[in-house]
Write an enzyme that holds these catalytic residues in place. Structure first.
Site, PDB file in Angstrom:
ATOM      1  N   CYS A 294      37.858  31.389  42.198  1.00  0.00           N
ATOM      2  CA  CYS A 294      38.513  31.320  41.163  1.00  0.00           C
ATOM      3  C   CYS A 294      39.393  30.140  40.727  1.00  0.00           C
ATOM      4  O   CYS A 294      39.645  29.528  41.828  1.00  0.00           O
ATOM      5  CB  CYS A 294      39.578  32.482  40.990  1.00  0.00           C
ATOM      6  SG  CYS A 294      38.874  34.234  41.027  1.00  0.00           S
TER       7      CYS A 294
ATOM      8  N   CYS B 212      38.770  36.995  51.426  1.00  0.00           N
ATOM      9  CA  CYS B 212      39.292  37.806  50.157  1.00  0.00           C
ATOM     10  C   CYS B 212      39.184  39.313  50.104  1.00  0.00           C
ATOM     11  O   CYS B 212      39.600  40.020  49.443  1.00  0.00           O
ATOM     12  CB  CYS B 212      38.585  37.309  48.771  1.00  0.00           C
ATOM     13  SG  CYS B 212      37.057  37.501  48.874  1.00  0.00           S
TER      14      CYS B 212
END
Length: 227
Positions: free
Chosen positions: A196, A223
């Site tokens: 991101c 993540c």
């Protein structure tokens, strides 16, 4: 597990994925984030017309360069890929309660954001899948060095196949160049691992490849998708 691992020994990545697709018809899927490793695997799948689903996760906070690569990849291969988004209500709730940048405040908050934007959509995308193909490489991080080409994902009850697990960075780059595979232009700007936009920066020469991911944290850089 042992029988399947033995059957895959000695096969190159394309042949191994072909074998898995034959053993688990309609139940093999490849998740791409459009990183360099994933572009190599996608090229192998589409070049050989393997019957493997290709999907990606759009967290809603990707770089524009990643979207540009999605378009370029679609134009190059003339192949569709599925796109999974996070649940609208979950994102709305997260932003209402903690704001748009809560992930900078704590590891717990960052993992919560990753869970909402990545893990939940991934689990939805993997429903009914028996073999999940990923672009993991042992060189990427310390906790990936112990992985094997074929793993059993206990939490999701499926096989995870990592065709490039033993590839070096140089092997991957050579493949991209030789096959003229489109790649994210951010790689030319020092971005090695691209996620991101708010959570990714370029790395300096000599830095670990994943140093640019969640650079403000000191904990292991994962993540939740792969542990």
């Amino acid at each position: 597990m042992d029988k399947l691992s033995t059957a895959l020994e000695g096969l190159d990545a394309t042949a191994a994925m072909q074998y898995l697709a034959e053993q688990f018809p309609g139940a093999v899927a490849f998740s791409t984030s459009f990183g360099q490793e994933d572009q190599v695997i996608a090229d192998m799948i589409w070049r050989a017309s393997l019957p493997i689903r290709v999907f990606t996760l759009d967290t809603g906070r990707l770089f524009q360069e990643t979207y540009d690569l999605m378009d370029l990849t679609r134009a190059r291969y003339k192949k569709p890929f599925e796109v999974y988004f996070p649940e609208t209500s979950a994102v709305e709730k997260l932003l209402y309660e903690k704001g748009p940048n809560s992930f900078y405040d704590s590891v717990e908050n960052r993992k919560e954001c990753c869970h909402v934007r990545k893990v939940v959509p991934l689990n939805r995308a993997l429903q009914g899948v028996k073999v999940w193909i990923t672009g993991l490489r042992a060189e990427q991080s310390e906790n990936r060095q112990s992985l094997h080409a074929l793993e059993w994902d206990e939490s999701r009850q499926l096989y995870k196949y990592n065709p490039l697990i033993n590839w070096t960075y140089e092997q991957m780059i050579s493949y991209l160049k030789e096959q003229r595979v489109p790649y994210n232009k951010l790689h030319d700007q020092g971005f090695i691992s691209i996620g991101c936009a708010p959570c990714t920066r370029a790395v300096e020469p000599g830095e670990h490849p994943r140093a640019g991911r969640w650079w403000w944290e000191l904990s292991k850089k994962e993540c939740g998708l792969h542990g």
